[in-house]
Scaffold this active site. Structure first.
Site, PDB file in Angstrom:
ATOM      1  N   PHE A 151      30.078 -77.455  -3.389  1.00 45.42           N
ATOM      2  CA  PHE A 151      29.464 -77.155  -4.677  1.00 45.42           C
ATOM      3  C   PHE A 151      30.396 -76.437  -5.635  1.00 45.42           C
ATOM      4  O   PHE A 151      30.199 -76.464  -6.856  1.00 45.42           O
ATOM      5  CB  PHE A 151      28.188 -76.325  -4.471  1.00 45.42           C
ATOM      6  CG  PHE A 151      28.410 -74.848  -4.274  1.00 45.42           C
ATOM      7  CD1 PHE A 151      28.300 -73.962  -5.332  1.00 45.42           C
ATOM      8  CD2 PHE A 151      28.718 -74.340  -3.016  1.00 45.42           C
ATOM      9  CE1 PHE A 151      28.497 -72.598  -5.163  1.00 45.42           C
ATOM     10  CE2 PHE A 151      28.913 -72.992  -2.832  1.00 45.42           C
ATOM     11  CZ  PHE A 151      28.804 -72.113  -3.908  1.00 45.42           C
ATOM     12  N   LYS A 152      31.453 -75.823  -5.110  1.00 46.39           N
ATOM     13  CA  LYS A 152      32.385 -75.101  -5.968  1.00 46.39           C
ATOM     14  C   LYS A 152      33.100 -76.029  -6.957  1.00 46.39           C
ATOM     15  O   LYS A 152      33.676 -75.557  -7.938  1.00 46.39           O
ATOM     16  CB  LYS A 152      33.420 -74.369  -5.121  1.00 46.39           C
ATOM     17  CG  LYS A 152      32.845 -73.367  -4.106  1.00 46.39           C
ATOM     18  CD  LYS A 152      32.233 -72.168  -4.782  1.00 46.39           C
ATOM     19  CE  LYS A 152      31.619 -71.198  -3.791  1.00 46.39           C
ATOM     20  NZ  LYS A 152      32.581 -70.402  -3.051  1.00 46.39           N
ATOM     21  N   ASP A 153      33.065 -77.346  -6.707  1.00 47.12           N
ATOM     22  CA  ASP A 153      33.695 -78.280  -7.636  1.00 47.12           C
ATOM     23  C   ASP A 153      33.072 -78.201  -9.026  1.00 47.12           C
ATOM     24  O   ASP A 153      33.761 -78.384 -10.034  1.00 47.12           O
ATOM     25  CB  ASP A 153      33.588 -79.716  -7.116  1.00 47.12           C
ATOM     26  CG  ASP A 153      34.540 -80.001  -5.964  1.00 47.12           C
ATOM     27  OD1 ASP A 153      35.675 -79.471  -5.994  1.00 47.12           O
ATOM     28  OD2 ASP A 153      34.158 -80.731  -5.042  1.00 47.12           O
TER      29      ASP A 153
END
Length: 431
Positions: free
Chosen positions: A106-108
């Site tokens: 999810f950090k993308d």
């Protein structure tokens, strides 16, 4: 968009200033002075919007006074160029899959958005900046790939030696170019402390212009509100209240949901689910916030003993414990419970969960026991293959590694080993 420091000892700044400064001089965190509400028209048409369309409207509402809509549209469509999926795991429980980006986590969302925002502002400036970031796992690889090759930006990533998965380590130590990885002999909390100390060191700041890509940077926080809107838009039509369970480490992801709620999204409730590092769940029970040294678990990206975004949670509620407690519940789970959930979900539903997503699932499932008639969404934060060593051990060889990860694993690791001290970091950065 004006922002203030949560410690209220630094002057207000613009969004652009906050993005590049990262951290106020008083060691607080930047927060919007006012969070504008989205229009009724936005919510009426929400279920017919694409993810990129709703993300554009949210961003334009927040920072449209500093970046024109056409430029924001270019930033959003370039940064969010991968799918987001909602998967029904069982009755009234859905997993929001946030791991279909380039680094499978999810950090993308935050890293890609932030890199494009910085790139936009840097077109007007002619100077070099250094991104200084601590990671407990996925932040490092997302930042490394998000900023790879961006002109005028160097990236320095600190990670705790032996406390991230092998795949996570390879993703941030094999990228090269403008990205340097520092392997710290300590915990994530040590890495985070070193980054904060470097930001506040006057001598260092005369040599380097620093900013952070951790969730302490406001540009990382904003895009984490987008997917709460998206999931709600897909589920609200049956009339059931929708709540979210967010597996939490540094609490940036939960803050994104709280910002969405402040902008008018009618989220019914939040569950903040953690592993054995249960500082915030304890606070929600006792009103005492007591940071502790982090404990190593199989959900290592959440091994945080002093969640740095928690002051933002308090700021969003004016410091009111009662208001926080009304909107947020806490839950935490042991490694044994996490492993058992991974096994049961796979056996019953043939659905793979990474250990962090499993904690989110458990939090949603437990909350439903006492709140029937609601729909729960847990954030599935990473592809199970990113934690292959854990998932494979728990499930016995059921994980297929995507080709992109196989290629990364074959590359040689390139990191600089370092003691957990500001002096060591300062020496590296000065030279």
């Amino acid at each position: 968009m004006n922002l203030y420091s949560t410690n209220k000892q630094s002057p207000e700044v613009s969004f652009e200033e906050a993005v590049f400064k990262g951290l106020p001089d008083d060691n607080g965190l930047y927060m919007p002075k006012a969070i504008p509400a989205l229009s009724a028209k936005f919510f009426e048409g929400l279920e017919d919007m694409s993810f990129q369309e709703l993300a554009l409207d949210v961003t334009d509402t927040l920072i449209g006074d500093e970046i024109g809509r056409k430029d924001l549209e270019k930033i959003i469509y370039d940064a969010m160029n991968f799918p987001i999926e909602l998967h029904q795991v069982e009755d009234n429980i859905f997993g929001l899959e946030l791991f279909h980006g380039p680094t499978l986590a999810f950090k993308d969302f935050g890293a890609r958005f932030m890199s494009r925002i910085m790139g936009h502002f840097l077109e007007k400036k002619q100077k070099e900046i250094t991104i200084l970031v601590a990671t407990s796992g996925d932040t490092g690889s997302a930042v490394a790939h998000g900023f790879l090759g961006v002109p005028g930006i160097n990236v320095v990533i600190l990670y705790p030696s032996g406390k991230v998965s092998e795949i996570q380590e390879k993703q941030l130590t094999t990228i090269g170019q403008n990205v340097k990885a520092l392997e710290i002999d300590g915990t994530f909390d040590d890495c985070q402390r070193m980054v904060k100390q470097a930001f506040l060191d006057k001598e260092l700041n005369t040599v380097r212009h620093f900013t952070s890509a951790n969730s302490i940077n406001i540009a990382r926080l904003i895009p984490q509100s987008f997917y709460y809107h998206y999931a709600w838009s897909m589920l609200h039509s049956d009339g059931k209240p929708v709540f979210f369970c967010t597996p939490s480490g540094n609490f940036g992801n939960l803050c994104g949901g709280l910002i969405a709620k402040k902008m008018g999204l009618p989220i019914d409730h939040f569950v903040a689910a953690t592993n054995a590092n249960h500082i915030v769940p304890d606070y929600l029970l006792t009103e005492k916030f007591q940071p502790k040294p982090s404990v190593k678990t199989i959900s290592n990206a959440m091994d945080v003993g002093n969640p740095s975004n928690f002051p933002r949670v308090q700021a969003l509620y004016g410091g009111s414990y009662d208001k926080i407690n009304r909107d947020i519940s806490g839950a935490w789970y042991t490694d044994a419970q996490t492993s058992q959930a991974m096994k049961e979900v796979f056996e019953k539903e043939e659905y793979l969960l990474c250990p962090h997503s499993a904690i989110g699932y458990l939090g949603a499932k437990d909350y439903l026991k006492n709140h029937a008639g609601k729909t729960g969404v847990f954030l599935a934060t990473a592809h199970p293959a990113k934690f292959y060593d854990v998932v494979d051990k728990v499930l016995g060889g059921k994980v297929e590694i995507p080709e992109v990860l196989k290629e990364t694993m074959a590359k040689p690791k390139n990191s600089v080993k370092m003691e957990a001290s500001l002096d060591a970091l300062k020496s590296f950065l000065m030279n």
